[in-house]
Design an enzyme around this catalytic site. Sequence first.
Site, PDB file in Angstrom:
ATOM      1  N   CYS A 179       0.855  -1.188   0.000  1.00 27.34           N
ATOM      2  CA  CYS A 179       0.000   0.000   0.000  1.00 27.34           C
ATOM      3  C   CYS A 179       0.887   1.233   0.000  1.00 27.34           C
ATOM      4  O   CYS A 179       1.918   1.265   0.666  1.00 27.34           O
ATOM      5  CB  CYS A 179      -0.898  -0.010   1.229  1.00 27.34           C
ATOM      6  SG  CYS A 179      -2.000   1.424   1.340  1.00 27.34           S
ATOM      7  N   HIS A 180       0.467   2.272  -0.729  1.00 23.88           N
ATOM      8  CA  HIS A 180       1.300   3.472  -0.852  1.00 23.88           C
ATOM      9  C   HIS A 180       0.891   4.599   0.091  1.00 23.88           C
ATOM     10  O   HIS A 180       1.413   5.712  -0.021  1.00 23.88           O
ATOM     11  CB  HIS A 180       1.277   3.971  -2.301  1.00 23.88           C
ATOM     12  CG  HIS A 180      -0.108   4.207  -2.840  1.00 23.88           C
ATOM     13  ND1 HIS A 180      -0.415   4.059  -4.165  1.00 23.88           N
ATOM     14  CD2 HIS A 180      -1.260   4.569  -2.235  1.00 23.88           C
ATOM     15  CE1 HIS A 180      -1.697   4.329  -4.363  1.00 23.88           C
ATOM     16  NE2 HIS A 180      -2.220   4.651  -3.211  1.00 23.88           N
TER      17      HIS A 180
END
Length: 463
Positions: A179-180
């Site tokens: 996840c960013h």
Amino acid sequence: MKTWDHVKENIQIAYIGGGSRGWAWGLMSDLAVEPSLSGHVKLYDIDFEAAAQNAVIGNRLTERSDTVGKWTYEAVPVLKDALRGADVIIISILPGTFQDMKSDVHLPEEYGIYQSVGDTIGPGGLVRALRTVPIYVEFAEAIRQYAPGAWVINYTNPMTLCTRTLYEIFPGIKAVGCCHEVFGTQKLLAKMLETKGYGKVDRRDIKVNVLGINHFTWLDQASYKDIDLMPMYREFVDEHYEEGFEGHEKGHWMNDHFASANRVKFDLFKRYGVIAAAGDRHLAEFMPGDMYLKDPETVRSWKFSLTSVDWRIGNRKMLDAKGKRLASGEEAFELKPTGEEGVDMIKAFLGLTRDFVTNVNLPNRGQMQDIPLGAVVETNAVFGYDEARPVVAGRLPDPVHEMVLRHVNNQEMTLKAALNKDKQLAFQAFVNDPLVRIPKDKAEELFERMLQNTKHMLPGWDL
């Protein structure tokens, strides 16, 4: 001693959800600009035509003289054929339809429950999880049979439960959830430094200690070179608390569904003294519904947006049209790094880089103190040859720890309900979510309506 090569050829990647109009194109771009890797990508999707179109786009990209990473792309109609021989498996799917998502996100609004995303927790996140878990059971079983030694990189939400299901069904799997959201907080800290006169700062140079669960991540340490950023952040929050800080032109959050003025993030820091490290849209959903998501007016006052599914449908139509133009050659594929770290992880797994550190979702093996072992948490991990080793992150302050633990327990309950098709247990998780602050009879009515709307994705349930 292992020899550390500079180039790896003939890498086999299986892409589940290979008809994607977003993540797949991003992967193609990142692979095309990476000179140390080449190989073959098998694209599998329940929409075979979308995967076939992406194969055309990918192969056209490889033919260009400005691509240094040379890959061939193939659409594969059967999952097991995509998995056979894979070194790496990417999973990025939409679990269900946009109509399912409309029910997830907007039906609760009839009961006064607003969700800014609706894909992780809250009523929408829970129902999405119930239909996603069976899909991931199938993926885990297929990976165990056809590609047990491959590394799996998952991008699908609900991230925690997707990753958790893979390990529950195939304990020996080698999987990480990516996840960013933390990257965005590192970028915010870099912008903070720039406002203080430090010049241009790369977010990768901001070193952080990550603790929490996906979309409810926290930083109790942050530094740049020899500078402790926590005191500076406290001053920064005080300076910008009322108006927020965007890093763009003022009011940008009103024109971008994914942007915010970071006011929720700042408020959480003032309350708890640690940095909330996800976008405001996600963070708000983990808190009681009367705090940031009471109604659309409250949301606007905190300067973020409710992302409507109609917008997503319109955006998909635009991407569909773009895909046709890319495949026909009418529009040129713009080559640019995405900033995602999937390719960096692949390089580390293959032994091309050592000691690459980033935040990922993995089962808790002690990296988070006082969180149940096996529950999926998000912390930093060290990536190297054939390993992703979680970094011991410690423990969050008591008030934050208790909030995180409540969500961990609820996600574990949701997993159990999904695996056992247990409607009563699913409802207990539903009403235990802090967004569901309505009378029990109304909660029962909403829950039943939401399940009926997605029952085509819930085989075997007594509905």
